[in-house]
Design a protein around this motif. Sequence first.
Motif, PDB file in Angstrom:
ATOM      1  N   GLU A 229       0.828  -1.216   0.000  1.00 36.76           N
ATOM      2  CA  GLU A 229       0.000   0.000   0.000  1.00 36.76           C
ATOM      3  C   GLU A 229       0.859   1.262   0.000  1.00 36.76           C
ATOM      4  OE1 GLU A 229      -3.519  -1.257   2.893  1.00 36.76           O
ATOM      5  OE2 GLU A 229      -1.519  -1.757   3.577  1.00 36.76           O
ATOM      6  N   TRP A 230       1.671   1.413  -1.033  1.00 37.39           N
ATOM      7  CA  TRP A 230       2.597   2.546  -1.071  1.00 37.39           C
ATOM      8  C   TRP A 230       1.881   3.880  -1.131  1.00 37.39           C
ATOM      9  CZ3 TRP A 230       7.291   2.057   0.560  1.00 37.39           C
ATOM     10  CH2 TRP A 230       7.930   0.818   0.473  1.00 37.39           C
ATOM     11  N   ASN A 231       0.615   3.871  -1.532  1.00 35.58           N
ATOM     12  CA  ASN A 231      -0.112   5.146  -1.568  1.00 35.58           C
ATOM     13  C   ASN A 231      -0.324   5.721  -0.169  1.00 35.58           C
ATOM     14  OD1 ASN A 231      -1.875   2.874  -1.220  1.00 35.58           O
ATOM     15  ND2 ASN A 231      -3.585   4.319  -1.349  1.00 35.58           N
ATOM     16  N   LYS A 232      -0.134   4.866   0.866  1.00 32.23           N
ATOM     17  CA  LYS A 232      -0.265   5.362   2.242  1.00 32.23           C
ATOM     18  C   LYS A 232       0.919   6.249   2.637  1.00 32.23           C
ATOM     19  CE  LYS A 232      -2.958   1.950   4.789  1.00 32.23           C
ATOM     20  NZ  LYS A 232      -2.819   0.888   5.815  1.00 32.23           N
ATOM     21  N   ILE A 233       1.990   6.162   1.875  1.00 32.13           N
ATOM     22  CA  ILE A 233       3.194   6.925   2.204  1.00 32.13           C
ATOM     23  C   ILE A 233       3.445   7.986   1.148  1.00 32.13           C
ATOM     24  CG2 ILE A 233       5.682   6.785   2.608  1.00 32.13           C
ATOM     25  CD1 ILE A 233       5.270   3.943   3.550  1.00 32.13           C
ATOM     26  N   GLY A 234       3.515   9.230   1.588  1.00 38.77           N
ATOM     27  CA  GLY A 234       3.822  10.319   0.665  1.00 38.77           C
ATOM     28  C   GLY A 234       5.260  10.759   0.873  1.00 38.77           C
ATOM     29  N   PHE A 235       5.881  11.251  -0.201  1.00 37.38           N
ATOM     30  CA  PHE A 235       7.291  11.637  -0.099  1.00 37.38           C
ATOM     31  C   PHE A 235       7.511  12.963  -0.804  1.00 37.38           C
ATOM     32  CE2 PHE A 235      11.662  11.068  -2.049  1.00 37.38           C
ATOM     33  CZ  PHE A 235      12.334  11.475  -0.905  1.00 37.38           C
ATOM     34  N   VAL A 236       8.129  13.882  -0.103  1.00 35.54           N
ATOM     35  CA  VAL A 236       8.518  15.148  -0.739  1.00 35.54           C
ATOM     36  C   VAL A 236      10.037  15.204  -0.739  1.00 35.54           C
ATOM     37  CG1 VAL A 236       8.363  17.645  -0.685  1.00 35.54           C
ATOM     38  CG2 VAL A 236       6.429  16.274   0.070  1.00 35.54           C
ATOM     39  N   SER A 237      10.598  15.132  -1.928  1.00 31.33           N
ATOM     40  CA  SER A 237      12.047  15.016  -2.049  1.00 31.33           C
ATOM     41  C   SER A 237      12.735  16.359  -1.852  1.00 31.33           C
ATOM     42  CB  SER A 237      12.385  14.455  -3.420  1.00 31.33           C
ATOM     43  OG  SER A 237      13.710  14.752  -3.753  1.00 31.33           O
ATOM     44  N   GLN A 238      13.966  16.265  -1.456  1.00 29.87           N
ATOM     45  CA  GLN A 238      14.844  17.417  -1.339  1.00 29.87           C
ATOM     46  C   GLN A 238      14.974  18.122  -2.686  1.00 29.87           C
ATOM     47  OE1 GLN A 238      18.542  15.893  -0.052  1.00 29.87           O
ATOM     48  NE2 GLN A 238      19.450  17.870   0.370  1.00 29.87           N
TER      49      GLN A 238
ATOM     50  N   ARG B  88       1.021  17.591  -3.922  1.00 26.73           N
ATOM     51  CA  ARG B  88       1.242  16.465  -4.820  1.00 26.73           C
ATOM     52  C   ARG B  88       1.399  15.161  -4.026  1.00 26.73           C
ATOM     53  NH1 ARG B  88       6.543  16.236  -8.599  1.00 26.73           N
ATOM     54  NH2 ARG B  88       7.523  15.973  -6.568  1.00 26.73           N
ATOM     55  N   ALA B  89       2.059  15.282  -2.848  1.00 23.02           N
ATOM     56  CA  ALA B  89       2.213  14.089  -2.017  1.00 23.02           C
ATOM     57  C   ALA B  89       0.898  13.740  -1.320  1.00 23.02           C
ATOM     58  CB  ALA B  89       3.318  14.306  -0.989  1.00 23.02           C
ATOM     59  N   LEU B  90       0.062  14.758  -1.046  1.00 22.43           N
ATOM     60  CA  LEU B  90      -1.173  14.524  -0.293  1.00 22.43           C
ATOM     61  C   LEU B  90      -2.285  13.934  -1.149  1.00 22.43           C
ATOM     62  CD1 LEU B  90      -1.451  17.793   1.829  1.00 22.43           C
ATOM     63  CD2 LEU B  90      -0.875  15.497   2.642  1.00 22.43           C
ATOM     64  N   VAL B  91      -2.164  14.088  -2.451  1.00 23.80           N
ATOM     65  CA  VAL B  91      -3.296  13.778  -3.320  1.00 23.80           C
ATOM     66  C   VAL B  91      -3.639  12.288  -3.329  1.00 23.80           C
ATOM     67  CG1 VAL B  91      -2.078  13.444  -5.508  1.00 23.80           C
ATOM     68  CG2 VAL B  91      -4.329  14.496  -5.505  1.00 23.80           C
ATOM     69  N   SER B  92      -2.681  11.456  -2.941  1.00 21.27           N
ATOM     70  CA  SER B  92      -2.982  10.018  -2.915  1.00 21.27           C
ATOM     71  C   SER B  92      -3.417   9.571  -1.512  1.00 21.27           C
ATOM     72  CB  SER B  92      -1.784   9.209  -3.398  1.00 21.27           C
ATOM     73  OG  SER B  92      -0.663   9.477  -2.591  1.00 21.27           O
ATOM     74  N   ASP B  93      -3.836  10.537  -0.686  1.00 25.90           N
ATOM     75  CA  ASP B  93      -4.339  10.233   0.660  1.00 25.90           C
ATOM     76  C   ASP B  93      -3.360   9.484   1.543  1.00 25.90           C
ATOM     77  OD1 ASP B  93      -6.795  11.394   0.631  1.00 25.90           O
ATOM     78  OD2 ASP B  93      -7.743   9.681  -0.363  1.00 25.90           O
ATOM     79  N   PRO B  94      -2.149   9.977   1.706  1.00 25.43           N
ATOM     80  CA  PRO B  94      -1.205   9.251   2.554  1.00 25.43           C
ATOM     81  C   PRO B  94      -1.567   9.456   4.026  1.00 25.43           C
ATOM     82  CG  PRO B  94      -0.238  11.322   1.876  1.00 25.43           C
ATOM     83  CD  PRO B  94      -1.582  11.237   1.202  1.00 25.43           C
ATOM     84  N   VAL B  95      -1.181   8.490   4.865  1.00 24.25           N
ATOM     85  CA  VAL B  95      -1.332   8.707   6.300  1.00 24.25           C
ATOM     86  C   VAL B  95       0.028   8.966   6.931  1.00 24.25           C
ATOM     87  CG1 VAL B  95      -3.475   7.461   6.654  1.00 24.25           C
ATOM     88  CG2 VAL B  95      -1.322   6.212   6.587  1.00 24.25           C
ATOM     89  N   PHE B  96       1.074   8.814   6.104  1.00 23.89           N
ATOM     90  CA  PHE B  96       2.433   9.052   6.582  1.00 23.89           C
ATOM     91  C   PHE B  96       3.188   9.823   5.508  1.00 23.89           C
ATOM     92  CE2 PHE B  96       6.815   7.005   7.281  1.00 23.89           C
ATOM     93  CZ  PHE B  96       7.172   7.973   8.217  1.00 23.89           C
ATOM     94  N   LEU B  97       3.747  10.952   5.915  1.00 26.59           N
ATOM     95  CA  LEU B  97       4.410  11.819   4.947  1.00 26.59           C
ATOM     96  C   LEU B  97       5.886  11.956   5.320  1.00 26.59           C
ATOM     97  CD1 LEU B  97       3.359  13.434   2.534  1.00 26.59           C
ATOM     98  CD2 LEU B  97       3.027  15.387   4.047  1.00 26.59           C
ATOM     99  N   ILE B  98       6.760  11.708   4.350  1.00 22.99           N
ATOM    100  CA  ILE B  98       8.195  11.870   4.587  1.00 22.99           C
ATOM    101  C   ILE B  98       8.668  13.093   3.823  1.00 22.99           C
ATOM    102  CG2 ILE B  98      10.471  10.803   4.325  1.00 22.99           C
ATOM    103  CD1 ILE B  98       9.071   8.092   4.238  1.00 22.99           C
ATOM    104  N   LEU B  99       9.305  14.032   4.525  1.00 22.34           N
ATOM    105  CA  LEU B  99       9.793  15.239   3.850  1.00 22.34           C
ATOM    106  C   LEU B  99      11.289  15.353   4.047  1.00 22.34           C
ATOM    107  CD1 LEU B  99       7.023  16.464   5.816  1.00 22.34           C
ATOM    108  CD2 LEU B  99       7.066  17.671   3.655  1.00 22.34           C
ATOM    109  N   ASP B 100      12.021  15.434   2.936  1.00 21.34           N
ATOM    110  CA  ASP B 100      13.477  15.519   2.998  1.00 21.34           C
ATOM    111  C   ASP B 100      13.910  16.964   2.773  1.00 21.34           C
ATOM    112  OD1 ASP B 100      16.127  14.983   3.081  1.00 21.34           O
ATOM    113  OD2 ASP B 100      16.188  13.723   1.291  1.00 21.34           O
ATOM    114  N   GLU B 101      14.396  17.618   3.799  1.00 16.65           N
ATOM    115  CA  GLU B 101      14.873  19.006   3.711  1.00 16.65           C
ATOM    116  C   GLU B 101      13.917  19.906   2.940  1.00 16.65           C
ATOM    117  OE1 GLU B 101      17.665  20.118   5.033  1.00 16.65           O
ATOM    118  OE2 GLU B 101      19.008  18.428   5.285  1.00 16.65           O
TER     119      GLU B 101
END
Lengths: 251, 284
Positions: free
Chosen positions: A74-83, A154-167
Amino acid sequence: MSTSIVSMKNISYAYENKYALKDINLEIPNGAFLGLVGPNGGGKTTLIKLLLGLARPQQGSIQLFGKDIQHFKEWNKIGFVSQKANAFNRGFPATVKEVVSTGMTANVGYFKFFSRKQKQKVEEAVEMVGMSSYLNQNIGDLSGGQQQRIFIARALVSDPVFLILDEPTVGIDTENVEKFYGLLKKLNEENNISLLLVSHDIGTMTRHANGVACLNKTLHFHGNTAAFASLSEEELSRFYGHDLSVVTHQH
Amino acid sequence: MFTHFFTYEFLQNTFYTGLLIGFIAPLLGTFVVVRRLSLIADALSHVTLGGIAFGMLLERRWGILFITPFYSGMAFSVIGAVLIERLRSLYKSYQELAIPIILSGGVGLSVIFISLADGFNNDLYNYLFGSVSAVGRSDLWTILIISIIVVLVLVIFYKELFMLSFDEEHAVVSGIHAKRIHFLFIVLTALVISASIRIVGVLLVSALMTLPVAASIRIAKGFKQTIIFSIIFGELSVIIGLVSGYHLEIPPGGTIVLTSILLLLLTTGAKKVWLNFMRKKAII
C-alpha cells in the motif's frame, strides 16, 4: 498488532564496505511528528531510501504498518517530498493542477485515465495547502515557498497517512519557513497525518516537532523534543562528531 | 492559391502528409522540448539521412527495390534512437555526448553510402531540403499509420509521460517504469522524424518539432495548452510554407521553417505588447 507506522530493527546498511547506517532501531508511532536531524553523510537520505523500499538493508528488518517491507503493497499510504523537488525546470509549462495530479499517476495505473473524482481530489489537496487560488497558474510563476506547498499537495493527493519530507525548507526565507511548519502542524493535528521530517535546522524543528531522532551512522537520540532541547551543546556535538556548529535559537 | 493542391494528385499527397506531420511533430515536440532533448531530433534526422543513403545504395548498386530509402531511413532512425538511449545511460553525467556521437556517426555513414551510390543527385537534394512532389500514395498511407500510432500512444501514456518529463525522480520513486516509457518515447520520436523528412528535409526536420513549441511556450498556461498552441503553429507553418514553397518553386523545408520562425517572432512581440499594456493598466 502494533500501532507503529514504521518499525526498524537492527538495520545496517553499507555502501561497498563503508557503513552508512549501523544497528538502527527506530519506531515511529501513529500520529508522530518526528524530526530527523544529523550531519551531512550521517545517513539520513539512506534511511529514507530504505523506508521507501528503494534500497534494501544488508541487515535487520523493516516493518511498515505492521507488515514486512518486502510484502508491503500500500505505497499510496506513504507520501514523499524530495529534497530535489524544487530543483525542477522553472520554465516548465505546467499548471499547479497538472503538477499535483502527477501525485496520483502511479496509483491510477497504466492504460487508465483520471476520473472526475480523482480530479476533484487534486483540488482538495491544493485547498489543504491553502493554494486554491493558484490552481491554473504555471508552477514556475510561484515563489519558492508556494512551490513547496504544491509539492506537499502532490504528495497529499494520494491520501497518505504518513508523509516523509526531505529538507523541505531549503531555499525558503525564514518567514515562510514558519508558515510552512504551521501547515505541517495542521496536517499532523487536524488531518491526522504522521510526519517524518528531515532537516538541518535543529532550532525550528525542536519548536514544532514532537519527537527528534539524531542520526550519525547510528541513532544517537530518539526522544521527545523537550528532552532534546535540554541536551547540552557538548552532548549535541558528540552526536554530530567534531565539526559541529549548532545554530542556537533565541526564543 | 490552393486550387493546384486539389487538382494534382501528387500535391494532394503532399498536402495531406503536411497536415499530418504539422500535427504530430509539434505534439511530440512539446515533450521533446520540455525534456530538453531538442538536439536529439537533430541527431536522429542525420542518422535517418544515413539510412536514406543506404536505401539509395541498395537501389542503385544491387537493384533492391523492396527496401525503399524511406523505410531504410526509418529503420536507421529507430536504431539510432536506441543507441542514443544506450549512450545516455553509459555517460550518465555527460548525457549530451550522445548527440554529437550519433549525429557525426549518421553524417559519416551518409557520406560513405552516398559516394558508394555514385554521388549526389536530385533525389538526395529532395531528402535534404524537402520537396512538394516527393510523396507517393503509399508514403502517405505509411505516414497516416505512423500518425495514428503516435497519437494513440501519447494519449494512452500521457499521464506517465507528463510525470516523467516534469520530475523524473518523483516518477521513478512512485514506481513508474521510466526506462520503458522513455524507450517508447524515443522510438516515437524516430518515427515522427522519418515521417517528416519527405516534406521538410533532413536538415530542417527538428525545426518543425521545436520551433512551434518555442513559440507556444511563450504564451501558454499549462502543458495541455502548450500542446494545443504548438499544433496550431505547426499546422500554420506547414500550410503557409507548402503553398508558398510551391508557388515560389523553393523546397518547402525552407519556407516552412521560415514561417515558423516568423510565427515565433510574432508571438514574442505580441507578448511584449500585451505585458506592456497590462503594466500600464496596472499603473492607472
